[in-house]
Design an enzyme around this catalytic site. Structure first.
Site, short mmCIF file in Angstrom:
data_model
loop_
_atom_site.label_atom_id
_atom_site.label_comp_id
_atom_site.label_asym_id
_atom_site.label_seq_id
_atom_site.Cartn_x
_atom_site.Cartn_y
_atom_site.Cartn_z
N THR B 32 -28.26 53.86 -94.80
CA THR B 32 -26.90 53.34 -94.74
C THR B 32 -26.62 52.73 -96.11
O THR B 32 -27.28 51.79 -96.52
CB THR B 32 -26.78 52.29 -93.62
OG1 THR B 32 -27.35 52.84 -92.43
CG2 THR B 32 -25.34 51.95 -93.37
N LYS B 140 -37.22 53.98 -92.21
CA LYS B 140 -35.99 53.80 -91.45
C LYS B 140 -35.79 55.03 -90.58
O LYS B 140 -34.92 55.87 -90.83
CB LYS B 140 -34.82 53.59 -92.44
CG LYS B 140 -33.65 52.81 -91.88
CD LYS B 140 -32.70 52.43 -93.01
CE LYS B 140 -31.34 52.03 -92.48
NZ LYS B 140 -31.25 50.64 -92.06
N GLU B 171 -37.85 40.35 -89.88
CA GLU B 171 -36.61 40.73 -90.56
C GLU B 171 -35.41 40.27 -89.73
O GLU B 171 -35.56 39.77 -88.63
CB GLU B 171 -36.56 42.26 -90.73
CG GLU B 171 -36.63 43.01 -89.40
CD GLU B 171 -36.88 44.51 -89.53
OE1 GLU B 171 -37.00 45.00 -90.66
OE2 GLU B 171 -36.95 45.18 -88.49
#
Lengths: 275, 275
Positions: B32, B140, B171
């Protein structure tokens, strides 16, 4: 595959919206089911697990709609084989949060049944370990990279055996596992990970008790497998598969009496699983 | 969304083959990315991570083809916003084993950038814990049910904070986390789980050293967060987000000097991140 063996939301179609949350995040579940004579013998068990999985993933299901689409699939697809049902959280925008209004996407796909293996199978204990995740344990969700990674280790007709990160036996790559020892059946507890198979449930709840045997659900360390009298894999497509050996440990099993008794019991109740 | 902001394999399209392994198993990765003035300022870092992820998942990438499709997207989509790139293992039959010949599917989607938050954000430590999985840690991939489950706990504008099953800070829900303490920056080691963010890498490799500061990558127990002088979240879309509080522990942070210095450093190097 011809498009006549795939339905998306009840319509013959081979594509799905690229913004589907199943693709973006694996936000959905699936069932892989044996179809015999235009029926799914274990449908009620599949449907139970499907609904449990969707509840965990907070995806509402319109059961009436699903039953209608299942009927279309069963009447238009070939009458024998495998039916795969996928239900996703539908189209969403960017971002992990589930939309307030979820409209599921339902995919139904027919696949041909592979010829059943006549010989007892060979297990290979994969180096890849299943991570422990009690919240998602048991359900058949679309996050299946663990299985993809483990499958890459297999050669030829080997069946994968999966341990968790603590070294406990969990399951086969696409099967559950049972072992016979000290006069009883034992199968791994799936509290940390693994898929609670429909055939496993049928065996635990009905078939094993019907033969007057006990089944113990517990942690099974990998090393203990070597001391089992018999070992088998099972799932709702292939039924029961006797195991002859586990390659990495050199364990071999040469007795199949108890396993064969269960195979007969299964075949008597569901003729499609007759060996 | 108009179809002019979605490309599948370089063609304007809003659907993908229902047999894609991204949908079936999450067999793929995504990025992204911030788009500014028709460019992706951090493309080389995104591309590095994408390739590393695909290597782990044993998916071959035709880089030349991807670069061509990226060029089509950047020239036809709006010049500012967010570009999401998904690369999957493509169409496969039933079964976890990766086909011998993999033909990837590539999806490019444009999304509007949400207005940047002006105020420091509020963190909420999710009860859902990230399972430990060293093989897939850092990349990812498309198995994002952990994030979907955690996101369901959030209310309003809260940002999720994720711990692993051992209670270590990993995270944010869609960010990495840094804390300033004893004159140095500290960020969680992601050997067990988490995503190695592109902005995290830029901070660790370049921006923090450029300000003469040290950054320590290590295990950070949740309780230690309370003793931090400053805390921020970061990702490659939003840049750096100062954190004002963590709701479940009642921790509050009222100093932002070091964080603001980093924000300025980032904005000087990449003007799209100027606050």
């Amino acid at each position: 595959m011809s498009s006549a063996t795939q339905l998306v939301n009840g319509v013959t179609q081979d594509v799905i919206n690229v913004q589907d949350r199943g693709l973006s995040y694996g936000h959905g579940v699936f069932e892989t089911m044996r179809v015999a004579g235009g029926q799914i013998p274990l449908w009620s068990l599949h449907c139970d697990r499907l609904k449990a999985g969707l509840r965990t993933l907070q995806v509402p299901l319109n059961e009436e709609l699903l039953e209608r689409e299942m009927a279309v699939a069963l009447s238009s697809f070939p009458r024998d084989g495998i039916l795969k049902l996928t239900v996703t959280a539908g189209v969403g925008g960017r971002g992990y949060r589930t939309p307030t209004h979820v409209a599921t996407n339902r995919v139904l796909q027919w696949f041909e049944l592979s010829p059943a293996s006549v010989l007892p199978v060979s297990l290979y204990c994969c180096r890849y370990r299943l991570p422990c995740n009690p919240v998602l344990a048991g359900i058949k969700h679309l996050n299946r990279l663990d299985q993809v990674m483990a499958a890459a280790e297999l050669e030829g007709a080997q069946q994968g055996l999966l341990l968790n990160t603590e070294g406990l036996v969990i399951e086969g790559l696409s099967h559950n596992l049972f072992m016979y020892k000290n006069g009883a059946w034992h199968t791994p507890d799936l509290h940390s990970c693994g898929v609670r198979g429909v055939m496993r449930r049928l065996l635990v709840d009905a078939l094993i008790p019907a033969q007057g045997k006990k089944v113990v659900i517990r942690d099974i360390p990998f090393d203990e497998l070597a001391s089992a009298d018999e070992v088998f894999l099972c799932n709702s497509v292939s039924g029961i598969l006797p195991v002859a050996q586990e390659v990495t440990s050199g364990s071999r099993w040469q007795r199949f009496e108890q396993t064969q008794a269960l195979c007969r019991g299964l075949g008597e109740r569901y003729s499609c699983f007759t060996v």
